[in-house]
Scaffold this active site. Structure first.
Site, PDB file in Angstrom:
ATOM      1  N   GLU A 334       0.849  -1.190   0.000  1.00 57.23           N
ATOM      2  CA  GLU A 334       0.000   0.000   0.000  1.00 57.23           C
ATOM      3  C   GLU A 334       0.889   1.246   0.000  1.00 57.23           C
ATOM      4  OE1 GLU A 334      -3.407   2.054   2.883  1.00 57.23           O
ATOM      5  OE2 GLU A 334      -1.979   0.618   3.708  1.00 57.23           O
ATOM      6  N   HIS A 335       1.715   1.394   1.018  1.00 56.27           N
ATOM      7  CA  HIS A 335       2.661   2.511   1.120  1.00 56.27           C
ATOM      8  C   HIS A 335       4.079   1.981   0.901  1.00 56.27           C
ATOM      9  CE1 HIS A 335      -0.385   5.101   3.098  1.00 56.27           C
ATOM     10  NE2 HIS A 335      -0.699   4.025   3.796  1.00 56.27           N
TER      11      HIS A 335
END
Length: 443
Positions: A334-335
Site C-alpha cells: 500500500e505505502h
C-alpha cells in the site's frame, strides 16, 4: 526489548518467503460468517439495527434513530471544539488535495476523428451517489475524510455521505466534522463497521442508498463489502494499513526505524517491513526502536510491537538491491518509502506499489496528511491491479460515437463482413441495403 522479527532472505525457504507476503486479512472466512447476521439485521430492521449495533459495538449508548445523522449544530460545535492549528492543518491538506485532484480530473468529453467523417471519444459524468467510509476503531481519521471527500467533490458527485462509527457519547469526532464541512460534505452518518456497508447498500429510513462505497476499513468492513458487492460497488480493496520502508546504505537505520513505526502503530492487524540489503541499516534500526518506542503513547507502542514482533512485520535483510526490489514487487505494498539520498535510482525498478514516497524528506506522514496525492490506497496486493483512490473513482465513462453520412458506407461495409462471419443476421441487416432504403425515406 521485545524481539523484532528479523528475516534474512538467504535463509528463507520458499514457504517462509511466501508467508512474509501474507496480510492479516488474507483469510476473511471467519469475518464473512460473522457479518451475515449484521447485514440481514440492517436489511430488515433499518435504523433500529443501526442504533442497536452503535450501542453494542461502539458503546454509543446515547445514540438514537433521531441522532443517526450529525446535525448542523454538531458541525458548528465541532469548529469550536477543534484547536485552531488543527483546523489550519486540515485546511492546508485539503487545499493540496484539491489542487492535486483538480489536475487529475478528466475532460468532460473528447472526440477524435478516427477516419474522415467518423468520430469516437469518451464522456465522463459523476456517479450519482457515493458513500465515504471513515474508520474510527483505533483512532480518529479526519485525514481519511479529506482524502475521500475532496476527489468526490471535485468530481461533482451530487449525493455524498460520510459513514463513521459513533463515539461513546453518541457524537462524531469533531475534526472529522470540520474536515467534512471544509471539503464540502454536510451529510455524516454515525454508523460504522459491516452495518455501515449494509446501510449504504440497502438504504434505511434515515440513510439514502448509495451506488458505491469507498474508504479503508477493518476486516469486518472488507468482508461486508465483498458480500454486498452485487448491490453496491465496493471500490478498491482498502483494508488494514501496510507499508514497506526500503532503505539503501545512504540512510541511517534509525531514520528507517522511525518511518517503519508509522503504519505499524495503526493496529495489530497492520503490516510493516523494513527492507534493506545493508546489515548496518538493519542493525541500526533494531538498536533505535527502543528509543523511538519510549517517545510514543502506550497503546501505539503496543500496536506497533504486535506488528513488528509478529508475523506481519519486522526487518528483512536481503542479499542485494535486486532482491529488495523483487520482494517489494512481490509484496505490492500500500505505502512504499524509498529512503535514499538518490531515490530516483531505485524508482525504475519498482512496478508494484500503490504509493511511492521518495527520499528522506517524504515520510508516509506527509503523504497521509499534507502533500496532496490520495492516501486511500489498495491493500492486500491490490496494488498489482488497482491505483490510489482518485477522481476517476467518482466518475463513470461513456463511449461516444458519431459517424457522418459520407463516412458511413466504408464503416458499414467492414461491419457487415464481420457481422456475417460471426453469424449475427440482425447486425448484418442493420448495415445493409435495408438501412440505405430507410435513410432515403423522409422520417
Amino acid at each position: 526489548m521485545s524481539n523484532v522479527s528479523f528475516h534474512e532472505t538467504a535463509r528463507l525457504s520458499s514457504e517462509d518467503y511466501q508467508a512474509l507476503l501474507k496480510r492479516s486479512e488474507a483469510d476473511l472466512s471467519v469475518f464473512a460468517e460473522k457479518v451475515k447476521p449484521i447485514i440481514e439485521a440492517v436489511r430488515t430492521e433499518g435504523d433500529v439495527a443501526l442504533v442497536r449495533f452503535g450501542q453494542d459495538f461502539d458503546g454509543a449508548k446515547p445514540l438514537t434513530e433521531a441522532t443517526l445523522r450529525a446535525s448542523e449544530a454538531e458541525f458548528d460545535a465541532a469548529f469550536d471544539a477543534v484547536d485552531a492549528e488543527v483546523i489550519e492543518a486540515i485546511e492546508h491538506g485539503i487545499e493540496n488535495i484539491k489542487i492535486f485532484h483538480e489536475e487529475q480530473k478528466p475532460e468532460p468529453m473528447w472526440l477524435k476523428e478516427i477516419k474522415p467523417g467518423a468520430y469516437a471519444g469518451d464522456r465522463y459524468t459523476p456517479i450519482k451517489s457515493v458513500a465515504l467510509y471513515v474508520p474510527r476503531g483505533k483512532g480518529s481519521f479526519p485525514s481519511v475524510t479529506m482524502m475521500t471527500s475532496v476527489p468526490a467533490v471535485v468530481a461533482q458527485v451530487p449525493n455524498l455521505a460520510i459513514f463513521t462509527p459513533p463515539a461513546p457519547d453518541g457524537g462524531v469526532d469533531a475534526a472529522t466534522l470540520v474536515a467534512a464541512r471544509i471539503a464540502g460534505v454536510e451529510t455524516v452518518y454515525k454508523c460504522g463497521g459491516a452495518q455501515a456497508v449494509a446501510a449504504a447498500a440497502f438504504g434505511t429510513q434515515t440513510i439514502r442508498k448509495a451506488l458505491k462505497i469507498v474508504g479503508p476499513g477493518s476486516p469486518w468492513v472488507v468482508a461486508a463489502k465483498q458480500q454486498l458487492s452485487g448491490l453496491i460497488d465496493p471500490g478498491l480493496p482498502a483494508g488494514p494499513s501496510e507499508a514497506i520502508i526500503f532503505a539503501d546504505d545512504s540512510i541511517h537505520g534509525g531514520l528507517a526505524a522511525l518511518d517503519l513505526l508509522i503504519e505499524a502503530e495503526h493496529g495489530p492487524d497492520s503490516s510493516a517491513y523494513l527492507v534493506t540489503h545493508s546489515r548496518r541499516v538493519a542493525e541500526e534500526a533494531i538498536a533505535a526502536l527502543p528509543d523511538h518506542w519510549a517517545k510514543m503513547t502506550k497503546h501505539r507502542v503496543e500496536y506497533s510491537k504486535s506488528v513488528l514482533c509478529g508475523e506481519n512485520g519486522g526487518i528483512i535483510l536481503t542479499n542485494s538491491l535486486e532482491e529488495s526490489y523483487q520482494f517489494i514487487n512481490d509484496y505490492a505494498p500500500e505505502h512504499l518509502e524509498l529512503l535514499s539520498t538518490e531515490p530516483f535510482e531505485h524508482l525504475g525498478h519498482i512496478t508494484e506499489a500503490a504509493e511511492i514516497l521518495m527520499g528522506p524528506h517524504t515520510p508516509v506522514s506527509i503523504g497521509n496528511f499534507a502533500l496532496g496525492p490520495n492516501a486511500v490506497l489498495p491493500t492486500s496486493k491490490g496494488a498489482a491491479t488497482y491505483g490510489p483512490l482518485s477522481v476517476h473513482d467518482f466518475v463513470k465513462c461513456s463511449s461516444i460515437g458519431y459517424v457522418t453520412a459520407p463516412a458511413y458506407p466504408t464503416m458499414a461495409k467492414h461491419a457487415r463482413v464481420l457481422a456475417r462471419y460471426e453469424g449475427f443476421s440482425s447486425h448484418e441487416n442493420a448495415v445493409s441495403e435495408m438501412r440505405d432504403q430507410y435513410l432515403m425515406k423522409k422520417g
